[in-house]
Scaffold this motif. Sequence first.
Motif, mmCIF file in Angstrom:
data_model
loop_
_atom_site.group_PDB
_atom_site.id
_atom_site.type_symbol
_atom_site.label_atom_id
_atom_site.label_comp_id
_atom_site.label_asym_id
_atom_site.label_seq_id
_atom_site.Cartn_x
_atom_site.Cartn_y
_atom_site.Cartn_z
ATOM 1 N N LEU A 1 0.867 -1.180 0.000
ATOM 2 C CA LEU A 1 0.000 0.000 0.000
ATOM 3 C C LEU A 1 0.904 1.230 0.000
ATOM 4 C CD1 LEU A 1 -2.930 1.140 0.283
ATOM 5 C CD2 LEU A 1 -2.504 1.231 2.745
ATOM 6 N N ALA A 2 0.975 1.906 -1.126
ATOM 7 C CA ALA A 2 1.878 3.044 -1.268
ATOM 8 C C ALA A 2 1.089 4.343 -1.383
ATOM 9 C CB ALA A 2 2.771 2.864 -2.498
ATOM 10 N N PHE A 3 1.493 5.325 -0.606
ATOM 11 C CA PHE A 3 0.871 6.646 -0.652
ATOM 12 C C PHE A 3 1.601 7.513 -1.679
ATOM 13 C CE2 PHE A 3 -0.661 5.068 3.291
ATOM 14 C CZ PHE A 3 -1.815 5.766 3.593
ATOM 15 N N SER A 4 0.844 8.027 -2.641
ATOM 16 C CA SER A 4 1.414 8.986 -3.575
ATOM 17 C C SER A 4 1.470 10.351 -2.904
ATOM 18 C CB SER A 4 0.573 9.069 -4.849
ATOM 19 O OG SER A 4 -0.669 9.695 -4.577
ATOM 20 N N LEU A 5 2.214 11.251 -3.504
ATOM 21 C CA LEU A 5 2.271 12.607 -2.974
ATOM 22 C C LEU A 5 0.879 13.249 -2.996
ATOM 23 C CD1 LEU A 5 4.562 14.381 -1.860
ATOM 24 C CD2 LEU A 5 4.780 15.392 -4.138
#
Length: 300
Positions: free
Chosen positions: A24-28
């Motif tokens: 689960l990656a958070f984008s800017l």
Amino acid sequence: MPYGIAFTVGSRRLMTVERDVATLAFSLKDIFCERLPPVPALTSVEGLRVLSAPARAEKRLREAMPGFLVGARDTFDRSFIDMAGTYDAYLARFSGKTRSTLRRKRRKFEEAAGGRLDLREYRSPDELERFAQLALPLSRRTYQARLLDAGLPEDDHFRAAMYQLAEVDCLRAFLLFLQGEPVAYLYLPVEGETLIYAHLGYDPHHAGLSPGTVLQLAALERLFAEERFRYFDFTEGDGAHKALFRTGSIRCASFLLLRPSVVNRALLGSLALFDQSVSLAKSLATRTGAEALARRMLRA
């Protein structure tokens, strides 16, 4: 997918234990909009690898997954460059001393290169094929590849993704040359209006010429000139390079959320104990004056 949980000392990876986890990656943009990306299904994996979560989102995730073990946590300032203005306006944000230092480094590199900066940009699929031919041998020599296993990937999946991005004009790649030989590379996928700092590396034999710094600034000059991008996202992790070039940062954390099995408890407990031991040893080396010697031994 398998993720390697690393036991590291400084920049040297001593051992890796793999666990199957979803990511689960958070984008800017996720961070700026205070939104939570869709959480993937965890039916066939051991847990979740969370990348660059701001504090509020981390709290929400941990509350939504009670009982899961939290480990391998790394906090950092997620750095970015706001590219809303011009390149000259961006340079003006640096102190006079820093601008002078950057100009001196570029001048020194140009002198070593015969009087001009040989920076080449690669965007189309055909151009990216040439980039791969030149950059992959260079990547193998970098400390990122030798010590961190973080050089340019060489698998077919990465190559296919690279061409797909190039087909839709969503990739910028650069090589900096010295006397006709590539000495530094920068690889930047594009997501909407954001450039993603995916891979940077340089030949350690030319470290005295600061090729990574020279390449970064020269590439930014071209990218600002496109007037297409709003942000340059340095993604997760700290570092002097990111701190130098950023215009802002957000406090974030990357960590694992694993199922509470005996094996996972033992793994995360061992990692925490190992990291604590490394921290104590580093403090002792600093107090006794042996820190420089320890760093030389780790680089050997």
